[in-house]
Each structure stands twice: as structure tokens, then as C-alpha cells.
Design a protein around this motif. Structure first.
Motif, short mmCIF file in Angstrom:
data_model
loop_
_atom_site.label_atom_id
_atom_site.label_comp_id
_atom_site.label_asym_id
_atom_site.label_seq_id
_atom_site.Cartn_x
_atom_site.Cartn_y
_atom_site.Cartn_z
N ARG A 251 0.86 -1.37 0.24
CA ARG A 251 0.03 0.07 0.02
C ARG A 251 1.05 1.22 -0.01
NH1 ARG A 251 -4.44 -0.39 4.63
NH2 ARG A 251 -4.93 1.65 3.69
N ARG A 252 2.11 1.28 -0.33
CA ARG A 252 3.14 2.14 -0.49
C ARG A 252 3.57 2.81 0.96
NH1 ARG A 252 2.73 3.71 -5.96
NH2 ARG A 252 0.89 3.42 -7.08
N ARG A 253 3.16 2.21 1.89
CA ARG A 253 3.50 2.78 3.25
C ARG A 253 4.88 2.43 3.68
NH1 ARG A 253 -1.68 0.18 6.50
NH2 ARG A 253 -0.33 -1.66 5.60
N ASP A 254 5.47 3.24 4.25
CA ASP A 254 7.22 3.18 4.61
C ASP A 254 7.18 2.50 5.81
OD1 ASP A 254 9.77 3.70 5.21
OD2 ASP A 254 9.49 5.81 5.57
N LEU A 255 7.86 1.24 5.46
CA LEU A 255 8.16 0.37 6.83
C LEU A 255 8.89 0.63 7.56
CD1 LEU A 255 7.89 -2.96 4.59
CD2 LEU A 255 6.32 -2.03 5.89
N ALA A 256 9.80 1.67 7.43
CA ALA A 256 10.47 2.37 8.48
C ALA A 256 9.93 2.85 9.71
CB ALA A 256 11.53 3.37 8.02
N LEU A 257 8.52 3.47 9.42
CA LEU A 257 7.56 3.92 10.43
C LEU A 257 7.19 2.85 11.35
CD1 LEU A 257 5.99 6.30 11.59
CD2 LEU A 257 4.45 5.89 10.04
N ALA A 258 6.83 1.43 10.61
CA ALA A 258 6.25 0.56 11.38
C ALA A 258 7.37 -0.13 12.43
CB ALA A 258 5.94 -0.67 10.49
N LEU A 259 8.71 -0.25 11.96
CA LEU A 259 9.78 -0.89 12.58
C LEU A 259 10.03 0.25 13.72
CD1 LEU A 259 12.01 -2.22 9.55
CD2 LEU A 259 10.66 -3.38 11.13
N LEU A 260 10.03 1.65 13.50
CA LEU A 260 10.52 2.40 14.55
C LEU A 260 9.32 2.45 15.68
CD1 LEU A 260 12.55 4.45 14.78
CD2 LEU A 260 10.94 6.12 14.02
N TRP A 261 8.23 2.28 15.35
CA TRP A 261 7.01 2.32 16.17
C TRP A 261 6.86 0.83 16.85
CZ3 TRP A 261 4.40 4.33 20.20
CH2 TRP A 261 4.49 5.72 20.19
N GLY A 262 7.52 -0.05 16.29
CA GLY A 262 7.33 -1.39 16.57
C GLY A 262 8.15 -1.78 17.87
N ALA A 263 9.18 -1.00 17.83
CA ALA A 263 10.25 -1.15 19.00
C ALA A 263 9.50 -0.93 20.50
CB ALA A 263 11.26 -0.34 18.91
N PRO A 264 8.83 0.48 20.68
CA PRO A 264 8.27 0.56 21.77
C PRO A 264 6.99 -0.52 22.29
CG PRO A 264 7.81 2.34 20.59
CD PRO A 264 8.99 1.49 19.82
N ILE A 265 6.23 -0.62 21.33
CA ILE A 265 5.20 -1.71 21.61
C ILE A 265 5.95 -3.17 21.77
CG2 ILE A 265 3.25 -2.93 20.13
CD1 ILE A 265 2.83 -0.46 18.79
N ALA A 266 6.60 -3.64 20.99
CA ALA A 266 7.33 -4.85 21.36
C ALA A 266 7.89 -4.98 22.57
CB ALA A 266 8.55 -5.23 20.16
N LEU A 267 8.70 -3.89 23.13
CA LEU A 267 9.36 -3.72 24.15
C LEU A 267 8.23 -3.76 25.50
CD1 LEU A 267 12.30 -3.51 25.45
CD2 LEU A 267 12.01 -1.17 25.53
N ALA A 268 7.32 -3.05 25.40
CA ALA A 268 6.01 -3.07 26.40
C ALA A 268 5.52 -4.31 26.57
CB ALA A 268 5.01 -1.70 26.05
N PHE A 269 5.25 -4.90 25.36
CA PHE A 269 4.44 -6.14 25.26
C PHE A 269 5.40 -7.08 26.08
CE2 PHE A 269 3.28 -9.98 23.32
CZ PHE A 269 1.84 -9.96 23.05
N GLY A 270 6.64 -7.26 25.52
CA GLY A 270 7.47 -8.41 26.20
C GLY A 270 7.70 -8.03 27.55
N LEU A 271 7.77 -6.78 27.82
CA LEU A 271 8.31 -6.49 29.54
C LEU A 271 6.94 -7.12 30.32
CD1 LEU A 271 10.34 -5.34 31.41
CD2 LEU A 271 9.16 -3.22 31.15
N ILE A 272 5.97 -6.52 29.81
CA ILE A 272 4.56 -6.75 30.77
C ILE A 272 4.55 -8.43 30.63
CG2 ILE A 272 1.98 -6.81 30.64
CD1 ILE A 272 2.38 -3.78 29.44
N ALA A 273 4.68 -9.19 29.62
CA ALA A 273 4.21 -10.60 29.42
C ALA A 273 5.37 -11.24 30.46
CB ALA A 273 4.53 -10.94 28.28
N SER A 274 6.56 -10.91 30.23
CA SER A 274 7.54 -11.80 31.11
C SER A 274 7.48 -11.42 32.45
CB SER A 274 9.00 -11.31 30.60
OG SER A 274 9.33 -9.81 30.73
#
Length: 368
Positions: A251-274
């Protein structure tokens, strides 16, 4: 306290895997802070869902750094917008008889790449809802000129040049008269507009890009009353095949934006879960070890059953069939993990602690 932490980190650094893990976690934390500070969440969501933001990005593009590892230089985006005052953009007014005028927009660019672009789109911008008769002329290196077509266009209307089948038919007919044969493959518009017009174009494996200066002339017919009241501009986008540091999606979306904002979400997800799973497993193991008997038996059998079940396929099936949100998925992961292998490890520790002298002394004094 400082001495304890110093000793802890000195021992930790003796293990290479621990050092790698610390580097990864610190990198994620730095990336997360950068994402949150530079692109707030609301702005990130707006960019990700806004067609105005990513309409000029190529589809399914590879990262730009791919060009460092390929022998062919893949094309990057070329954007020419007459609303910008650039020396390669020229706007003139041509007077015709009968009170008619042509507003001519000349767009010039150099093509220096070894491969063909993925798409070509011309957009017309106007402060009026009127339709204007528009003619687009494409001039290749060597002064090879093609009229792409005459059409009625209104403000913020797109002409998808790379999908113009009428031009492709005319080009093929011209190629037969010029070279004496048709290409042995399905020629598309991007190749027709950027290829060398010699026998090499007849075969897909030999067709070559014509490097050099290209000119695109956009002639817009306007009346005398409109010439001073209506502002008309054009934007040509020659879409490349590489973009940014992470490329784009379908859909032409820049994947750098998804990867950039994926970091805090993944960190929060992993920290809460663990953290949640660790404390719950510890709590269940303590109850199992302390009370023992039938309760211990039930807890251990449940742990063994869940340890045998394939965790990742179950999570994938649940997320696929029920289309749940990321936070519901977090809850599912916690529920599937609280009776994990950690329960047995903590139970073994608590069984040892249960027999320590200070526990027996406390019970002798009447502790529960």
C-alpha cells in the motif's frame, strides 16, 4: 549497594550471551525513546493511515541500501512538482486565437539508473472543479517524442501513465515500422518510455534503459477568463524500486515507520508479558510447594499438559481465527504461559526453602 551492582555487572559481562542480550535491550530502549520523542503516537497513526502522506512512495519497494550490493543501480523515486520553484520546472503561457490559452508546464529530469521504474503517475492540481483539456508529451533522450494522449482532467485528478494501453498500442505499431518487428514479450508502458529503441528492445533479457535527460510537457487548454483566476499545477511521480531504509509495503507505506514504532510496542509487550508470567508462575509454584498433596498434584499435571501443547501454533491459530487486538493477544499469551516450565523450577526452589531452619523456627513460634 554500588559495590553490589558493580560486582553483579562484572560477573554478567563474563557471559557473552548476556552481553549480547544487554546490547539488544539497550538498543530497543534507545530506539523506543527516539520513536516516542520524534514521532508521537497520534502522528505515527496519522501517517500510517493517510494516503496523502504515502501516495508518492513506490509499492513493494526494497530498501535503498540494496543498491550497495547489486551490480545494477535500481531506480529511486523521481518527483517533479510545478508548485515548487525549481530550475528544472518551467511554466509558460502560450496565446492562441479565439481567446484561448495554453498553460505549458515543462518538467525535466535526468534518468541515471540501470533498471526501469515501477510506475509513472501524473497528477493535476487546481483551485477549480472545472475539467481542462490536457495533452501530455513525453520526450526521450535523442529527441524521441511521443504524445501520450489528450484527456479531460480536473483538479487533483491522476493520470496513470504506466497503465495507458492506448499509448502502448501506438508505441508497438511505431516499433514495427521503425525496427520491423514486435517485442517477444508483453511490453509495458514503463519499458516503452524508458527503453532504447533499437533491436535490444525486442527481447526482455536484452532491453536496455535509455539514460539521459527526459522532458515531459503538460499543455493545459484554458479560456481567457480562467487564465488569471485559476491556478493549475502538475506533479509527475516516476516511482522507483527502492525506498528508504526499510522499503515499503503493497500500500506504499514506509516500513521504517512500522519498525520504528514497533520497538516501543514490542518492548512494552515483552516486558509486561515476562514480568507478569514470572510473578504468577512464582506465586503458583509457592502455593503448590507449600500446601502439597492433591493441590500440588493438580498444579503439576496442569503444568505438564501445557508444556506438551505447542505454544506458538496455538497463539497463531487464536489470533487468526478470532482477529483479536494486540492486548487481547497479550492476555492469551499470559494465560497459556502461567503454568509453564517455570512453575517446576520455582517449585524445586520453594521445596528447599520450605525445609530451611528459619522456616521451621518460625513455625515453632506459631507462624502460619
Amino acid at each position: 549497594m554500588i559495590r553490589i551492582f558493580s560486582k553483579f555487572f562484572r560477573e554478567l559481562l563474563l557471559y557473552k550471551s548476556a552481553l549480547v542480550g544487554i546490547i539488544i535491550i539497550v538498543s530497543l530502549i534507545v530506539l523506543s525513546l527516539y520513536a516516542v520523542i520524534t514521532i508521537p503516537y497520534e502522528e505515527a497513526v496519522k501517517r500510517w493511515n493517510s494516503i496523502e502522506y504515502w501516495e508518492d512512495f513506490p509499492k513493494n519497494a526494497m530498501p535503498s541500501w540494496i543498491n550497495f550490493f547489486t551490480h545494477k543501480k535500481l531506480p529511486e523515486n523521481i518527483i517533479l512538482d510545478s508548485r515548487e520553484q525549481k530550475n528544472y520546472i518551467n511554466k509558460t503561457i502560450i496565446s492562441l486565437s479565439g481567446g484561448k490559452y495554453i498553460q505549458r508546464i515543462l518538467l525535466t529530469f535526468n534518468y541515471i539508473y540501470d533498471d526501469f521504474p515501477s510506475e509513472i503517475i501524473l497528477r493535476i492540481y487546481s483551485n477549480s472543479t472545472k475539467q481542462f483539456t490536457t495533452q501530455i508529451t513525453w520526450i526521450k533522450p535523442g529527441e524521441i517524442e511521443y504524445i501520450l494522449g489528450r484527456r479531460l482532467l480536473r483538479g487533483y485528478e491522476a493520470y496513470y501513465i504506466s497503465r495507458d494501453e492506448d499509448f502502448l498500442k501506438r508505441f508497438n505499431a511505431n516499433l514495427v515500422s521503425k525496427i520491423g518487428s514486435k517485442p517477444s514479450y508483453d511490453l509495458d508502458v514503463t519499458i516503452a518510455l524508458f527503453a532504447k529503441e533499437d533491436p535490444s528492445i525486442l527481447n526482455r533479457d536484452t532491453v536496455e534503459v535509455s539514460r539521459g535527460e527526459y522532458r515531459v510537457i503538460v499543455d493545459i487548454l484554458v479560456s481567457e477568463e480562467d487564465i488569471n483566476n485559476i491556478q493549475i499545477d502538475a506533479k509527475l511521480v516516476v516511482y522507483g524500486k527502492v525506498y528508504g531504509i526499510a522499503g515499503t509495503d503493497h500500500r506504499r507505506r514506509d516500513l521504517a515507520l512500522a519498525l520504528l514504532w514497533g520497538a516501543p510496542i514490542a518492548l512494552a509487550f515483552g516486558l509486561i508479558a515476562s514480568v507478569t508470567i514470572t510473578f504468577m508462575q512464582m506465586f503458583i509454584a509457592a502455593i503448590s510447594a507449600w500446601y502439597g498433596k492433591s493441590l500440588d498434584f493438580i498444579v503439576q499435571r496442569m503444568t505438564e499438559i501445557l508444556m506438551v501443547l505447542p505454544f506458538l501454533p496455538m497463539v497463531l491459530m487464536i489470533s487468526y481465527f478470532y482477529k483479536i487486538t494486540i492486548w487481547m493477544l497479550l492476555l492469551v499469551i499470559i494465560l497459556l504461559s502461567i503454568f509453564g516450565s517455570g512453575v517446576k523450577s520455582y517449585r524445586a526452589m520453594f521445596l528447599q526453602i520450605k525445609e530451611l531452619p528459619y522456616v521451621e523456627a518460625a513455625m515453632a513460634y506459631g507462624a502460619s
